[in-house]
Write an enzyme that holds these catalytic residues in place. Structure first.
Site, PDB file in Angstrom:
ATOM      1  N   LYS A   1       0.816  -1.213   0.000  1.00 47.56           N
ATOM      2  CA  LYS A   1       0.000   0.000   0.000  1.00 47.56           C
ATOM      3  C   LYS A   1       0.855   1.271   0.000  1.00 47.56           C
ATOM      4  CE  LYS A   1      -4.011  -2.219   0.538  1.00 47.56           C
ATOM      5  NZ  LYS A   1      -3.656  -3.629   0.656  1.00 47.56           N
TER       6      LYS A   1
HETATM    7  C1  LIG Z   1      -4.263  -4.756   0.213  1.00 51.14           C
HETATM    8  C2  LIG Z   1      -3.469  -5.984   0.149  1.00 51.14           C
HETATM    9  C3  LIG Z   1      -3.737  -6.964  -0.813  1.00 51.14           C
HETATM   10  C4  LIG Z   1      -4.885  -6.864  -1.779  1.00 51.14           C
HETATM   11  O1  LIG Z   1      -4.713  -5.836  -2.739  1.00 51.14           O
HETATM   12  P1  LIG Z   1      -5.961  -5.278  -3.559  1.00 51.14           P
HETATM   13  O2  LIG Z   1      -5.439  -4.133  -4.348  1.00 51.14           O
HETATM   14  O3  LIG Z   1      -6.973  -4.855  -2.538  1.00 51.14           O
HETATM   15  O4  LIG Z   1      -6.470  -6.390  -4.410  1.00 51.14           O
HETATM   16  C5  LIG Z   1      -2.899  -8.079  -0.861  1.00 51.14           C
HETATM   17  N1  LIG Z   1      -1.883  -8.223   0.018  1.00 51.14           N
HETATM   18  C6  LIG Z   1      -1.608  -7.300   0.963  1.00 51.14           C
HETATM   19  C7  LIG Z   1      -0.487  -7.542   1.908  1.00 51.14           C
HETATM   20  C8  LIG Z   1      -2.375  -6.143   1.054  1.00 51.14           C
HETATM   21  O5  LIG Z   1      -2.096  -5.234   1.994  1.00 51.14           O
END
Ligand SMILES: *Cc1c(COP(=O)(O)O)cnc(C)c1O
Length: 498
Positions: free
Chosen positions: A113
């Site tokens: 993120k």
């Molecule tokens: C948010 C997240 C995901 C999923 O990503 P999306 O964009 O919501 O599909 C997968 N792995 C981790 C560690 C995340 O923080």
């Protein structure tokens, strides 16, 4: 370049308006009206560039109402060397043969993120200056664990912004919870809700589109925006790293210029994989996009049958950031794939809201299947993958990455395609130390507290501990409110001192 809404094509806004506002008035998501095209020569010219320059090259095609100076300020601030533990920002590691892992967790909160949420506050404040005339922007976030912390870290002490984060009380890892509840900054607040991520996300979306609440905020010269991947400003930075990974593979000699690659993405809200779809549509040579789910495999079923059905058991898994049954960004894919049929999208989304289920036509399904494949990994397979991957390659995956690795292995075994592949690694294994340690030690991990667990994992694997996680030990908890989902809007007013 203009943006329209997935539920009403008559809407036309600039990039900065789309980013400052977050979500369209009628509840649709902003999408670009056209997709910029990159030739192979242009991609080749990006190979010698730094991550920052690759980012500028991609972003300037989408953020056309930002000046060059503004874009430089945003991108150079976001990906400054002191914020990421790798000077490549998002390095690609060749594990073996066609298997490459794109590490997206070298930022300050150790999850992917950060790739978007280090940049979003810059994009948001520049956008707000252009479009929101001096209003304070209130960022409302629903998180399955990682977005919350990354958004808090990105927005802390940013002028003219406030940020409120809601997380499911039993739906995040102990490390994720500590990261959020100890957050520093004068403009931040965090609250747990009794419910799961989908409850939090639905409540946040309905607060955004509630006219009465918006009017009350406007009186105080405030407006809401979103740091979830429903915001275009969250998605667009994620397109960059697919180009960057391709360039890195070219540089390492793992792929030839113009040759196609597959991409495997551990998926929750469908944001990360959708960014890969945009990259493909722009001309990046991608063959298949493989959507990897955990036991909450609503997307696997949808991508096999064309029927989206959220009326099913919800599992709390060891990959909590993917414990999601309503994947918001699928809406954008349906819009693009259906030839921008806003009426269809509005209708499907209203069915999802009222009945929890919708079904798409065979024709639309065929188009999606030509590009997307999918699979899921059970909890047992996740543990097994972490262990065998570590033993075979000395490469330690977190639980989310392990979901993707397992689905990649199944995909290759299916015989469908075995070409150079990028598997997204979305979190540091130390964010999920208990599960990772248990997997590596074959279910025999000793009972320890979170920080002892981190040290133990380090002892067993020799993989270094990210500094931001190690330093949490000395921070005190600032936030321990819990509320029911029905009371979230009141909580918003309370936390804003209104
Ligand atoms: C948010 C997240 C995901 C999923 O990503 P999306 O964009 O919501 O599909 C997968 N792995 C981790 C560690 C995340 O923080």
């Amino acid at each position: 370049m203009y943006y329209t809404s997935t539920r009403d094509k008559s809407i036309k806004v600039t990039a900065s308006k789309a980013i400052a506002q977050g979500i369209s008035e009628e509840g649709g998501l902003f999408v670009p009206c056209e997709i910029p095209q990159f030739s192979i020569d242009k991609i080749s010219s990006m190979v010698p560039m730094s991550y920052i320059d690759r980012a500028k090259t991609v972003l300037k095609e989408y953020l056309t109402d930002f000046t060059e100076e503004e874009l430089d300020y945003c991108v150079e601030g976001a990906y400054a060397a002191d914020k990421f533990s790798s000077d490549k920002i998002a390095p690609t590691v060749n594990v073996a043969g066609n298997k490459n892992i794109l590490e997206l967790w070298h930022g300050p909160t150790c999850a992917f993120k950060d790739m978007a949420l280090q940049l979003l506050p810059y994009l948001m404040t520049v956008s707000a200056k252009k479009t929101a005339d001096g209003k304070t922007i209130v960022i409302l976030v629903a998180t399955s664990g990682d977005t919350g912390k990354a958004a808090l870290e990105g927005f802390k002490n940013v002028d003219n912004t406030k940020i409120l984060v809601f997380y499911p009380v039993d739906g995040v890892s102990p490390m994720q919870k500590l990261q959020m509840t100890t957050q520093e900054g004068d403009n931040v607040a965090v609250c747990a809700i009794n419910g799961n991520f989908d409850d939090a996300q639905s409540a946040v979306k309905s607060i955004f589109t509630n006219a009465e609440i918006k009017a009350q905020l406007a009186e105080k010269n405030m407006m809401f925006s979103s740091a979830n991947s429903i915001n275009w400003g969250r998605l667009v930075p994620q397109i960059v790293y697919y180009f960057s990974a391709y360039c890195d593979m070219l540089e390492m000699g793992n792929i030839k210029l113009g040759e196609e690659m597959n991409v495997v993405v551990p998926t929750g809200n469908f944001g990360n994989i959708l960014a890969a779809y945009y990259a493909k549509q722009m001309g990046l040579p991608i063959k298949y996009l493989v959507c990897a789910s955990n036991s909450n495999n609503v997307l696997t079923d949808f991508l096999h049958t064309g029927k989206y059905d959220r009326n099913r058991a919800f599992y709390t898994t060891t990959s909590p950031s993917m414990d999601i049954l309503i994947s918001s960004n699928l809406e954008r894919l349906l819009f693009h794939m259906s030839g921008e049929d806003d009426k269809l999208v509005a209708d499907l989304m209203s069915k999802l809201n009222s009945d929890g289920v919708y079904e798409i036509s065979e024709n639309l399904m065929a188009q999606i299947s030509a590009v997307f494949d999918s699979g899921y990994a059970s909890e047992e397979e996740v543990y097994d993958t972490i262990k065998t991957h570590f033993n075979s390659y000395n490469y330690l995956c977190d639980t989310h990455t392990a979901v993707a690795v397992k689905v990649y292995e199944k995909f290759v075994e299916s015989g469908k395609s075995d070409i150079p592949t990028v598997i997204d690694s979305t979190a540091s294994p130390y964010k999920f130390s208990a599960s990772v340690l248990d997997a590596v030690l074959n279910g025999e991990a000793p009972k320890l507290d979170e920080f002892e667990m981190v040290d133990e994992l380090n002892k067993v694997t020799n993989v270094s501990i990210p500094t931001p996680l190690a330093s949490l030990k000395d921070k005190s908890v600032r936030f321990n409110d819990v509320c029911n989902k029905e009371d979230m809007s009141q909580m918003v007013f309370k936390l804003l001192n209104l």
